[in-house]
Design a protein around this motif. Structure first.
Motif, PDB file in Angstrom:
ATOM      1  N   ILE A  56      -1.057   5.140   6.263  1.00  0.00           N
ATOM      2  CA  ILE A  56       0.082   5.112   5.350  1.00  0.00           C
ATOM      3  C   ILE A  56      -0.444   4.804   3.950  1.00  0.00           C
ATOM      4  O   ILE A  56      -1.150   3.821   3.749  1.00  0.00           O
ATOM      5  CB  ILE A  56       1.106   4.022   5.739  1.00  0.00           C
ATOM      6  N   LYS A  57      -0.095   5.668   2.994  1.00  0.00           N
ATOM      7  CA  LYS A  57      -0.476   5.418   1.609  1.00  0.00           C
ATOM      8  C   LYS A  57       0.794   5.417   0.763  1.00  0.00           C
ATOM      9  O   LYS A  57       1.699   6.211   0.997  1.00  0.00           O
ATOM     10  CB  LYS A  57      -1.462   6.462   1.127  1.00  0.00           C
ATOM     11  N   CYS A  58       0.832   4.510  -0.211  1.00  0.00           N
ATOM     12  CA  CYS A  58       2.034   4.323  -1.016  1.00  0.00           C
ATOM     13  C   CYS A  58       1.725   4.443  -2.503  1.00  0.00           C
ATOM     14  O   CYS A  58       0.580   4.292  -2.927  1.00  0.00           O
ATOM     15  CB  CYS A  58       2.636   2.947  -0.735  1.00  0.00           C
ATOM     16  N   ASP A  59       2.763   4.647  -3.287  1.00  0.00           N
ATOM     17  CA  ASP A  59       2.606   4.678  -4.736  1.00  0.00           C
ATOM     18  C   ASP A  59       2.741   3.260  -5.302  1.00  0.00           C
ATOM     19  O   ASP A  59       2.876   2.296  -4.538  1.00  0.00           O
ATOM     20  CB  ASP A  59       3.610   5.649  -5.376  1.00  0.00           C
ATOM     21  N   GLU A  60       2.728   3.136  -6.622  1.00  0.00           N
ATOM     22  CA  GLU A  60       2.786   1.822  -7.259  1.00  0.00           C
ATOM     23  C   GLU A  60       4.115   1.101  -7.020  1.00  0.00           C
ATOM     24  O   GLU A  60       4.195  -0.115  -7.147  1.00  0.00           O
ATOM     25  CB  GLU A  60       2.495   1.927  -8.775  1.00  0.00           C
ATOM     26  N   ASP A  61       5.146   1.841  -6.653  1.00  0.00           N
ATOM     27  CA  ASP A  61       6.450   1.238  -6.334  1.00  0.00           C
ATOM     28  C   ASP A  61       6.569   0.892  -4.849  1.00  0.00           C
ATOM     29  O   ASP A  61       7.646   0.539  -4.383  1.00  0.00           O
ATOM     30  CB  ASP A  61       7.583   2.187  -6.728  1.00  0.00           C
ATOM     31  N   ARG A  62       5.452   1.041  -4.113  1.00  0.00           N
ATOM     32  CA  ARG A  62       5.374   0.716  -2.678  1.00  0.00           C
ATOM     33  C   ARG A  62       6.266   1.626  -1.838  1.00  0.00           C
ATOM     34  O   ARG A  62       6.831   1.219  -0.842  1.00  0.00           O
ATOM     35  CB  ARG A  62       5.677  -0.753  -2.421  1.00  0.00           C
ATOM     36  N   ARG A  63       6.354   2.864  -2.245  1.00  0.00           N
ATOM     37  CA  ARG A  63       7.060   3.878  -1.471  1.00  0.00           C
ATOM     38  C   ARG A  63       6.026   4.766  -0.785  1.00  0.00           C
ATOM     39  O   ARG A  63       5.056   5.188  -1.403  1.00  0.00           O
ATOM     40  CB  ARG A  63       7.971   4.716  -2.361  1.00  0.00           C
ATOM     41  N   VAL A  64       6.261   5.070   0.472  1.00  0.00           N
ATOM     42  CA  VAL A  64       5.319   5.882   1.242  1.00  0.00           C
ATOM     43  C   VAL A  64       5.280   7.288   0.656  1.00  0.00           C
ATOM     44  O   VAL A  64       6.296   7.972   0.574  1.00  0.00           O
ATOM     45  CB  VAL A  64       5.711   5.932   2.733  1.00  0.00           C
ATOM     46  N   THR A  65       4.064   7.715   0.248  1.00  0.00           N
ATOM     47  CA  THR A  65       3.874   9.053  -0.304  1.00  0.00           C
ATOM     48  C   THR A  65       2.971   9.916   0.578  1.00  0.00           C
ATOM     49  O   THR A  65       3.020  11.137   0.492  1.00  0.00           O
ATOM     50  CB  THR A  65       3.262   8.994  -1.717  1.00  0.00           C
ATOM     51  N   ILE A  66       2.144   9.281   1.414  1.00  0.00           N
ATOM     52  CA  ILE A  66       1.231  10.030   2.277  1.00  0.00           C
ATOM     53  C   ILE A  66       1.237   9.428   3.678  1.00  0.00           C
ATOM     54  O   ILE A  66       1.112   8.212   3.833  1.00  0.00           O
ATOM     55  CB  ILE A  66      -0.217  10.006   1.725  1.00  0.00           C
ATOM     56  N   LEU A  67       1.400  10.288   4.673  1.00  0.00           N
ATOM     57  CA  LEU A  67       1.193   9.919   6.070  1.00  0.00           C
ATOM     58  C   LEU A  67       0.051  10.794   6.566  1.00  0.00           C
ATOM     59  O   LEU A  67       0.164  12.020   6.585  1.00  0.00           O
ATOM     60  CB  LEU A  67       2.447  10.163   6.913  1.00  0.00           C
ATOM     61  N   ASP A  68      -1.063  10.171   6.924  1.00  0.00           N
ATOM     62  CA  ASP A  68      -2.239  10.911   7.360  1.00  0.00           C
ATOM     63  C   ASP A  68      -2.603  10.496   8.787  1.00  0.00           C
ATOM     64  O   ASP A  68      -3.387   9.591   9.014  1.00  0.00           O
ATOM     65  CB  ASP A  68      -3.412  10.639   6.414  1.00  0.00           C
ATOM     66  N   PHE A  69      -1.999  11.184   9.751  1.00  0.00           N
ATOM     67  CA  PHE A  69      -2.202  10.899  11.168  1.00  0.00           C
ATOM     68  C   PHE A  69      -3.134  11.928  11.807  1.00  0.00           C
ATOM     69  O   PHE A  69      -2.925  12.336  12.943  1.00  0.00           O
ATOM     70  CB  PHE A  69      -0.863  10.898  11.902  1.00  0.00           C
ATOM     71  N   PHE A  70      -4.178  12.362  11.081  1.00  0.00           N
ATOM     72  CA  PHE A  70      -5.127  13.322  11.620  1.00  0.00           C
ATOM     73  C   PHE A  70      -5.836  12.730  12.840  1.00  0.00           C
ATOM     74  O   PHE A  70      -6.414  11.653  12.767  1.00  0.00           O
ATOM     75  CB  PHE A  70      -6.169  13.710  10.564  1.00  0.00           C
ATOM     76  N   HIS A  71      -5.754  13.426  13.969  1.00  0.00           N
ATOM     77  CA  HIS A  71      -6.497  13.103  15.199  1.00  0.00           C
ATOM     78  C   HIS A  71      -6.372  11.620  15.591  1.00  0.00           C
ATOM     79  O   HIS A  71      -7.350  10.898  15.735  1.00  0.00           O
ATOM     80  CB  HIS A  71      -7.964  13.500  15.020  1.00  0.00           C
ATOM     81  N   VAL A  72      -5.124  11.203  15.774  1.00  0.00           N
ATOM     82  CA  VAL A  72      -4.832   9.805  16.128  1.00  0.00           C
ATOM     83  C   VAL A  72      -4.377   9.686  17.574  1.00  0.00           C
ATOM     84  O   VAL A  72      -4.251   8.599  18.095  1.00  0.00           O
ATOM     85  CB  VAL A  72      -3.768   9.232  15.150  1.00  0.00           C
ATOM     86  N   ASN A  73      -4.126  10.818  18.235  1.00  0.00           N
ATOM     87  CA  ASN A  73      -3.592  10.869  19.588  1.00  0.00           C
ATOM     88  C   ASN A  73      -2.078  10.662  19.598  1.00  0.00           C
ATOM     89  O   ASN A  73      -1.531   9.994  20.471  1.00  0.00           O
ATOM     90  CB  ASN A  73      -4.278   9.877  20.529  1.00  0.00           C
ATOM     91  N   LEU A  74      -1.405  11.245  18.602  1.00  0.00           N
ATOM     92  CA  LEU A  74       0.053  11.223  18.592  1.00  0.00           C
ATOM     93  C   LEU A  74       0.557  12.096  19.736  1.00  0.00           C
ATOM     94  O   LEU A  74      -0.007  13.150  20.009  1.00  0.00           O
ATOM     95  CB  LEU A  74       0.613  11.787  17.284  1.00  0.00           C
ATOM     96  N   SER A  75       1.629  11.667  20.380  1.00  0.00           N
ATOM     97  CA  SER A  75       2.288  12.479  21.397  1.00  0.00           C
ATOM     98  C   SER A  75       3.788  12.338  21.187  1.00  0.00           C
ATOM     99  O   SER A  75       4.233  11.471  20.445  1.00  0.00           O
ATOM    100  CB  SER A  75       1.886  12.018  22.798  1.00  0.00           C
ATOM    101  N   GLY A  76       4.556  13.201  21.826  1.00  0.00           N
ATOM    102  CA  GLY A  76       6.002  13.178  21.629  1.00  0.00           C
ATOM    103  C   GLY A  76       6.398  14.216  20.590  1.00  0.00           C
ATOM    104  O   GLY A  76       5.616  15.088  20.230  1.00  0.00           O
ATOM    105  N   SER A  77       7.628  14.112  20.124  1.00  0.00           N
ATOM    106  CA  SER A  77       8.122  15.084  19.148  1.00  0.00           C
ATOM    107  C   SER A  77       8.350  14.417  17.796  1.00  0.00           C
ATOM    108  O   SER A  77       8.466  13.191  17.704  1.00  0.00           O
ATOM    109  CB  SER A  77       9.407  15.744  19.651  1.00  0.00           C
ATOM    110  N   ILE A  78       8.414  15.229  16.763  1.00  0.00           N
ATOM    111  CA  ILE A  78       8.615  14.721  15.406  1.00  0.00           C
ATOM    112  C   ILE A  78      10.043  14.208  15.295  1.00  0.00           C
ATOM    113  O   ILE A  78      10.995  14.969  15.475  1.00  0.00           O
ATOM    114  CB  ILE A  78       8.373  15.819  14.359  1.00  0.00           C
ATOM    115  N   PRO A  79      10.222  12.925  14.990  1.00  0.00           N
ATOM    116  CA  PRO A  79      11.579  12.387  14.897  1.00  0.00           C
ATOM    117  C   PRO A  79      12.260  12.822  13.594  1.00  0.00           C
ATOM    118  O   PRO A  79      11.617  12.839  12.532  1.00  0.00           O
ATOM    119  CB  PRO A  79      11.359  10.866  14.913  1.00  0.00           C
TER     120      PRO A  79
END
Length: 184
Positions: A56-79
């Motif tokens: 999880i990466k955020c900007d200076e206002d602490r808002r999530v701007t990047i989600l980088d889940f490359f090859h983490v073993n995610l399973s299930g569907s995109i909520p």
């Protein structure tokens, strides 16, 4: 949330964006089987979610701007709740075991997205028509999924050039709007 969590509900405040953001990133852990991820990442820990993990990466206002889940073993569907992260600019879910369809809410609510990488999963269905709303989208990676239909509307008026990459060809399009479009 622990008692020391950073969300303030004092003085009659309802938490606003902070509460919604924390909810959305917590939903990702449950929806994507966080207990089976290759690494703990400190996800769902105390403190602000921008400090939990390198995915999880955020900007200076602490808002999530990047989600980088490359090859983490995610399973299930995109909520669909992912769409609550309205400041999101980059979404990388590449090389996991995600199934199901792509929620239309991504194209409806995440209009700041510049890059979406969904390749190497087991996504099915068609690309939601709502992706027309993603005017800031520069890169879209969809290879190695089981998606059907056409993606022409993402690259209106685009000339498609076939490139061979491994055993499957990918359509690479460069024009105004989406500068790189990759699909099987």
């Amino acid at each position: 949330l622990s008692q020391d969590a950073s969300i303030s509900l004092e003085n009659g405040e309802c938490g606003g964006y902070e509460l919604v953001q924390r909810y959305a990133v917590a939903v990702l852990w449950f929806a994507f089987g966080g207990w089976n991820w290759y690494k703990d990442f400190g996800y769902l820990g105390d403190g602000h979610e921008c400090d939990w993990t390198e995915v999880i990466k955020c900007d200076e206002d602490r808002r999530v701007t990047i989600l980088d889940f490359f090859h983490v073993n995610l399973s299930g569907s995109i909520p669909p709740d992912l769409a609550l992260l309205t400041s999101l600019q980059e979404l990388n879910l590449d090389f996991n075991s995600i199934t199901g369809t792509i929620p239309p809410s991504i194209g409806t609510c995440l209009v700041n997205l510049r890059e979406i990488d969904l390749r190497s999963n087991s996504l099915t269905g068609t690309l939601p028509d709502s992706f027309r709303n993603l005017e800031n989208l520069e890169e879209l990676f969809l290879q190695k999924n089981d998606l059907t239909g056409t993606f022409d509307f993402v690259c209106d008026g685009l000339e498609m050039e076939q490139q061979q990459t491994g055993k499957q060809g990918n359509a690479n399009a460069v024009t105004d709007g989406v500068t790189n479009f990759y699909a099987d």
